[in-house]
Design a protein around this motif. Structure first.
Motif, short mmCIF file in Angstrom:
data_model
loop_
_atom_site.label_atom_id
_atom_site.label_comp_id
_atom_site.label_asym_id
_atom_site.label_seq_id
_atom_site.Cartn_x
_atom_site.Cartn_y
_atom_site.Cartn_z
N ALA A 22 0.82 -1.21 0.00
CA ALA A 22 0.00 0.00 0.00
C ALA A 22 0.86 1.27 0.00
O ALA A 22 0.33 2.38 0.06
CB ALA A 22 -0.94 0.00 1.20
N GLY A 23 2.19 1.09 -0.04
CA GLY A 23 3.09 2.25 -0.08
C GLY A 23 3.38 2.85 1.28
O GLY A 23 3.87 3.97 1.38
N ILE A 24 3.11 2.09 2.36
CA ILE A 24 3.34 2.58 3.72
C ILE A 24 4.64 1.97 4.24
O ILE A 24 4.76 0.75 4.32
CB ILE A 24 2.16 2.20 4.65
N PRO A 25 5.61 2.82 4.60
CA PRO A 25 6.88 2.29 5.12
C PRO A 25 6.67 1.55 6.44
O PRO A 25 5.83 1.95 7.26
CB PRO A 25 7.75 3.53 5.33
N LEU A 26 7.44 0.51 6.65
CA LEU A 26 7.41 -0.19 7.93
C LEU A 26 8.11 0.65 8.99
O LEU A 26 9.03 1.40 8.69
CB LEU A 26 8.11 -1.55 7.82
N ASN A 27 7.67 0.50 10.23
CA ASN A 27 8.34 1.17 11.35
C ASN A 27 9.06 0.11 12.18
O ASN A 27 9.01 -1.09 11.88
CB ASN A 27 7.33 1.98 12.18
N ASP A 28 9.74 0.55 13.23
CA ASP A 28 10.50 -0.38 14.07
C ASP A 28 9.60 -1.48 14.64
O ASP A 28 9.99 -2.64 14.69
CB ASP A 28 11.18 0.36 15.21
N GLU A 29 8.40 -1.12 15.06
CA GLU A 29 7.48 -2.09 15.65
C GLU A 29 7.08 -3.16 14.64
O GLU A 29 6.87 -4.32 15.00
CB GLU A 29 6.23 -1.41 16.21
N ASP A 30 6.99 -2.79 13.38
CA ASP A 30 6.70 -3.76 12.32
C ASP A 30 7.88 -4.69 12.09
O ASP A 30 7.70 -5.88 11.79
CB ASP A 30 6.40 -3.05 10.98
N ARG A 31 9.07 -4.14 12.19
CA ARG A 31 10.26 -4.89 11.80
C ARG A 31 10.82 -5.80 12.89
O ARG A 31 11.43 -6.83 12.58
CB ARG A 31 11.36 -3.91 11.35
N ILE A 32 10.66 -5.44 14.17
CA ILE A 32 11.32 -6.19 15.25
C ILE A 32 10.91 -7.67 15.26
O ILE A 32 11.79 -8.54 15.32
CB ILE A 32 11.10 -5.51 16.62
N PRO A 33 9.61 -8.03 15.20
CA PRO A 33 9.28 -9.47 15.19
C PRO A 33 9.89 -10.19 13.98
O PRO A 33 10.33 -11.35 14.09
CB PRO A 33 7.75 -9.49 15.13
N TRP A 34 9.91 -9.52 12.85
CA TRP A 34 10.51 -10.08 11.63
C TRP A 34 12.00 -10.33 11.84
O TRP A 34 12.51 -11.41 11.53
CB TRP A 34 10.24 -9.09 10.50
N LEU A 35 12.70 -9.35 12.40
CA LEU A 35 14.14 -9.49 12.64
C LEU A 35 14.42 -10.58 13.66
O LEU A 35 15.39 -11.34 13.52
CB LEU A 35 14.73 -8.15 13.09
#
Length: 156
Positions: A22-35
């Motif tokens: 949708a063109g919305i950048p991920l933030n830290d909260e989005d990325r931490i579980p992934w990392l």
């Protein structure tokens, strides 16, 4: 190298993929579980004494710390037991190049959930690695064989 290869994009949650599409950048909260999930994959490979390559946009120092140390990199208030969860030995390869070159390459990519419009947001948050991080920087302006050779020299 004959090593297992993982593309970190394959491990994004459906919510993260939908957000990026949708063109919305991920933030830290989005990325931490992934990392953290990626750290677990690398930890599993290490415990099996397997070398692996992970293609990942570890844009910030904190993201790279999570890949090396797992959740303990962000939960500093939890004491660790001695010898438990030792840091992974990771060589980060920072592929560096001008945004225009990367944009041209992204335009050629088909069927991926991240649109070209998000590239600038990645450059905006980029924290290139620096000492004492374990890394090399390789120019994307080199040919693919030159890039591979430079990485192989750093590994071996």
């Amino acid at each position: 190298l004959g090593w297992k290869f993982y593309d970190a994009d394959d491990y994004h949650s459906p919510e993260n993929k939908k957000k990026m599409a949708a063109g919305i950048p991920l933030n830290d909260e989005d990325r931490i579980p992934w990392l953290c999930a990626l750290h677990d994959i690398l930890r599993r490979e290490e415990s099996s004494r397997q070398d692996a390559v992970l293609a990942c946009s570890a844009l910030k120092k904190m993201y790279r710390q999570v890949l090396v140390n797992g959740v303990s990199a962000i939960e500093s208030n939890q004491p660790e037991k001695p010898g438990e969860n030792a840091a992974l030995k990771i060589l980060f390869v920072h592929l560096d190049g001008p945004i225009a070159l990367i944009a041209r390459r992204l335009e050629k990519r088909r069927g991926h959930f991240m649109p070209l419009e998000l590239l600038q947001s990645q450059f905006d948050i980029l924290e290139p690695p620096k000492a004492p991080e374990n890394f090399i920087t390789v120019s994307l302006e080199k040919s693919l064989p030159e890039i591979v050779l430079e990485i192989e020299k750093a590994i071996f």
